[in-house]
Scaffold this motif. Structure first.
Motif, PDB file in Angstrom:
ATOM      1  N   UNK A  72      -3.479  -4.443 -13.132  1.00 23.35           N
ATOM      2  CA  UNK A  72      -2.338  -4.321 -12.281  1.00 23.35           C
ATOM      3  C   UNK A  72      -2.513  -4.524 -10.936  1.00 23.35           C
ATOM      4  N   UNK A  73      -1.657  -4.874 -10.245  1.00 27.05           N
ATOM      5  CA  UNK A  73      -1.723  -5.610  -8.704  1.00 27.05           C
ATOM      6  C   UNK A  73      -1.473  -4.305  -8.111  1.00 27.05           C
ATOM      7  N   UNK A  74      -2.018  -4.338  -6.895  1.00 28.74           N
ATOM      8  CA  UNK A  74      -2.215  -3.233  -5.788  1.00 28.74           C
ATOM      9  C   UNK A  74      -1.880  -3.739  -4.459  1.00 28.74           C
ATOM     10  N   UNK A  75      -0.290  -3.682  -4.024  1.00 29.69           N
ATOM     11  CA  UNK A  75       0.236  -4.403  -2.817  1.00 29.69           C
ATOM     12  C   UNK A  75      -0.306  -3.704  -1.696  1.00 29.69           C
ATOM     13  N   UNK A  76      -0.518  -2.380  -1.882  1.00 30.55           N
ATOM     14  CA  UNK A  76      -0.924  -1.450  -0.452  1.00 30.55           C
ATOM     15  C   UNK A  76      -2.467  -1.916  -0.468  1.00 30.55           C
ATOM     16  N   UNK A  77      -3.258  -1.934  -1.481  1.00 33.55           N
ATOM     17  CA  UNK A  77      -4.623  -2.379  -1.096  1.00 33.55           C
ATOM     18  C   UNK A  77      -4.753  -3.893  -0.473  1.00 33.55           C
ATOM     19  N   UNK A  78      -3.789  -4.620  -0.770  1.00 32.50           N
ATOM     20  CA  UNK A  78      -3.685  -5.938  -0.334  1.00 32.50           C
ATOM     21  C   UNK A  78      -3.265  -6.254   1.111  1.00 32.50           C
ATOM     22  N   UNK A  79      -2.543  -5.289   1.234  1.00 33.17           N
ATOM     23  CA  UNK A  79      -2.109  -5.204   2.745  1.00 33.17           C
ATOM     24  C   UNK A  79      -3.267  -4.767   3.687  1.00 33.17           C
ATOM     25  N   UNK A  80      -3.908  -3.479   3.042  1.00 31.67           N
ATOM     26  CA  UNK A  80      -4.967  -2.925   3.799  1.00 31.67           C
ATOM     27  C   UNK A  80      -6.262  -3.993   4.097  1.00 31.67           C
ATOM     28  N   UNK A  84      -7.921  -5.989   7.588  1.00 32.43           N
ATOM     29  CA  UNK A  84      -9.090  -5.865   7.802  1.00 32.43           C
ATOM     30  C   UNK A  84      -9.491  -7.116   8.195  1.00 32.43           C
ATOM     31  N   UNK A  85      -8.908  -8.275   7.406  1.00 36.91           N
ATOM     32  CA  UNK A  85      -9.267  -9.769   7.588  1.00 36.91           C
ATOM     33  C   UNK A  85      -8.920  -9.821   9.186  1.00 36.91           C
ATOM     34  N   UNK A  86      -7.767  -9.364   9.640  1.00 35.25           N
ATOM     35  CA  UNK A  86      -7.256  -9.625  10.950  1.00 35.25           C
ATOM     36  C   UNK A  86      -8.166  -9.031  11.934  1.00 35.25           C
ATOM     37  N   UNK A  94      -8.530 -13.146  20.734  1.00 33.65           N
ATOM     38  CA  UNK A  94      -8.060 -11.656  20.938  1.00 33.65           C
ATOM     39  C   UNK A  94      -6.716 -11.896  20.464  1.00 33.65           C
ATOM     40  N   UNK A  95      -5.908 -12.921  20.335  1.00 34.31           N
ATOM     41  CA  UNK A  95      -4.676 -12.914  19.839  1.00 34.31           C
ATOM     42  C   UNK A  95      -4.559 -13.170  18.413  1.00 34.31           C
ATOM     43  N   UNK A  96      -4.489 -12.118  17.567  1.00 37.38           N
ATOM     44  CA  UNK A  96      -4.351 -12.391  16.077  1.00 37.38           C
ATOM     45  C   UNK A  96      -3.193 -11.552  15.573  1.00 37.38           C
ATOM     46  N   UNK A 231      -1.120  -3.752  17.294  1.00 42.77           N
ATOM     47  CA  UNK A 231      -1.789  -2.850  18.110  1.00 42.77           C
ATOM     48  C   UNK A 231      -3.010  -2.054  17.421  1.00 42.77           C
ATOM     49  N   UNK A 232      -3.893  -2.021  18.172  1.00 40.65           N
ATOM     50  CA  UNK A 232      -5.265  -1.346  17.695  1.00 40.65           C
ATOM     51  C   UNK A 232      -4.769  -0.058  17.480  1.00 40.65           C
ATOM     52  N   UNK A 233      -5.344   0.534  16.360  1.00 44.79           N
ATOM     53  CA  UNK A 233      -5.119   1.926  16.061  1.00 44.79           C
ATOM     54  C   UNK A 233      -5.666   2.858  17.100  1.00 44.79           C
ATOM     55  N   UNK A 234      -5.203   3.917  17.582  1.00 46.91           N
ATOM     56  CA  UNK A 234      -5.740   4.729  18.400  1.00 46.91           C
ATOM     57  C   UNK A 234      -6.974   5.273  18.142  1.00 46.91           C
ATOM     58  N   UNK A 235      -8.037   5.234  19.033  1.00 42.30           N
ATOM     59  CA  UNK A 235      -9.391   6.066  18.754  1.00 42.30           C
ATOM     60  C   UNK A 235      -9.127   7.596  19.385  1.00 42.30           C
ATOM     61  N   UNK A 236      -9.587   8.518  18.367  1.00 44.91           N
ATOM     62  CA  UNK A 236      -9.478   9.824  18.856  1.00 44.91           C
ATOM     63  C   UNK A 236     -11.122  10.497  18.959  1.00 44.91           C
TER      64      UNK A 236
END
Length: 488
Positions: A72-80, A84-86, A94-96, A231-236
């Motif tokens: 079974x495919x996992x589209x959400x996992x493929x998106x994540x 990660x490849x990005x 820097x512009x990806x 946009x890079x995720x915020x770092x807390x």
């Protein structure tokens, strides 16, 4: 400086990701359910050689290739995984940005010389991705459209300043246009981008609208097209380095307050709240100790969070001193700003603070609260859930009053369909003063419940002369009387 854009296309992203986790030989396909039919979502090269293709029903695929293995495919996992490849691709520039669901686009202007030129950069990309088990096709050109077309239809590089020369013999479908438009162009005899560039523009615009020529102009560099990096995720997390080591609890708490104020400002900016915090204290001898704090609710108020650290900080062994402190929100949740009014009650959060304090000693999972459940059976009308991950329900609704205490039914002596005038319960003689009822409750026939095999129950609210208010029920199908609960 001539602008240069590179495109990475992963034609088998989903299947390659699945096979990296569990390698196997032979045909393999990932399926997704559409319209009550399992269809092929993505497949490996071996399955393609057998004549299988994406969108094919799995039943048909097995008739063509009985040895094909599926999952079974996992589209959400493929998106994540693509995200990660990005992040990995930022090693080249820097512009990806994302290019659909299976590609990346990179603005490599001014960075190709770091890899010995464009050919060296593409070779490094291909070798690194192939070593990780990913199939990739690469293209580079002056525009985003040219790089996209080359990656999917030619896999190569267009000379700077001459996009039309590299795209002339590519099919018109490589302009990122709908399949219906590409089919209509073929019927008109416009098979390639070169044919489309030579055709009169006015008739094409009248028939296909402005989108077709816009895509053509973007590919040829006559219309600009931006690459928007995610946009890079915020770092807390915040930290502080100390010129002189400290060791007193008061000093550590004072610096923790400073760090919390900076962290909570970041949380407020992104309208989030912390659910889990980690305070790391680095000692001068190189060791470190951590104080973890799990909160019962999302918070970003430093005055409420700081006292909750006192117990953990008091147990820290400072050794020869602490020279660096760092605090990080390891788990966050959305906490939007709320509109306050004179009629709205102010939430002080005292319950959440109490749950957090007790939870640090016995565990947040061990603090339970009752919430209503969708059932008319008394024993099933509530659930016990962790208080830290639930909210108190204000709408407990019941057709009749329910007792504060429920316990397993306890039989008493009685006959008839009305409550007995006198009976003994728990070795105490009781006399009925007033009875309200009956309230008939039927069992849930779709569930197996040993306690309700006696059938219907007629419940009565009985006030005794001894002052006890009991909840009695009678089973008409199997005559008998029972005490099931007690009112406050």
């Amino acid at each position: 400086m001539q602008r240069r854009v590179a495109c990475m296309w992963f034609p088998r992203l989903a299947s390659d990701r699945a096979l990296r986790l569990r390698p196997l030989d032979g045909p393999f396909a990932l399926t997704i359910r559409e319209s009550n039919t399992n269809r092929i979502h993505c497949l490996n090269h071996a399955a393609e050689r057998e004549g299988l293709h994406a969108g094919m029903p799995l039943a048909d695929a097995r008739s063509f290739c009985p040895e094909v293995l599926s999952a079974e495919a996992d589209p959400e996992g493929d998106t994540r995984f693509l995200h990660a490849l990005r992040r990995w691709a930022t090693r080249y520039c820097p512009w990806v940005g994302l290019e659909g669901k299976d590609g990346l686009v990179l603005d490599v202007t001014g960075s190709t010389h770091l890899w010995g030129g464009e050919a060296g950069m593409l070779t490094d990309m291909r070798q690194r991705l192939l070593r990780t088990g990913l199939s990739v096709r690469l293209g580079i050109g002056d525009t985003r459209g040219a790089a996209w077309a080359l990656a999917r239809h030619s896999e190569g590089r267009a000379a700077p300043g001459a996009p039309l020369a590299a795209l002339t013999f590519l099919p018109a479908s490589s302009l990122r246009i709908p399949a219906e438009t590409a089919m209509a162009l073929q019927q008109l005899g416009l098979h390639t981008i070169g044919d489309l560039a030579k055709a009169p523009r006015a008739p094409l615009t009248r028939r296909f609208g402005p989108e077709l020529l816009l895509r053509l102009d973007q590919a040829l560099g006559q219309q600009p097209e931006q690459i928007t990096p995610l946009e890079e995720p915020p770092h807390y997390g915040v930290r502080i380095s100390l010129p002189d080591p400290i060791g007193l609890t008061a000093d550590v708490m004072a610096l923790t307050e400073r760090l919390l104020r900076r962290l909570c400002e970041t949380l407020k900016t992104h309208e989030t709240g912390a659910r889990s915090l980690c305070l790391t204290l680095r000692r001068v001898d190189g060791g470190s100790q951590q104080v973890e704090l799990r909160l019962a609710a999302a918070m970003r108020d430093p005055s409420r969070i700081l006292p909750l650290f006192e117990r953990g900080v008091g147990e820290v062994d400072a050794g020869f001193g602490i020279d660096q402190m760092r605090i990080e929100a390891t788990q966050v949740e959305p906490l939007p700003v709320q509109q306050l009014s004179h009629s709205a009650a102010v939430q002080t959060g005292q319950i959440e603070d109490l749950i957090t304090r007790v939870g640090t000693r016995i565990g947040l999972e061990n603090i339970q609260r009752f919430v209503p459940a969708d059932s008319h059976i008394p024993e099933r009308a509530f659930h016990s859930v962790p208080a830290a991950w639930s909210s108190p329900e204000s709408g407990w609704s019941a057709p009749r009053p329910r007792p504060l205490r429920l316990f397993p039914p306890e039989p008493i002596a009685g006959s008839g369909t009305e409550p007995p005038r006198s009976f003994r319960w728990r070795r105490i003689a009781m006399e009925t003063d007033r009875a309200i009822g009956p309230e008939r409750i039927a069992p849930e026939w779709w569930l197996e419940d040993e306690a309700w095999r006696s059938g219907l129950r007629d419940y009565w609210h009985v006030q005794t002369r001894q002052g006890r208010r009991l909840w009695l029920f009678h089973t008409p199908q199997n005559p008998g009387w029972f005490v099931h609960g007690e009112f406050a």
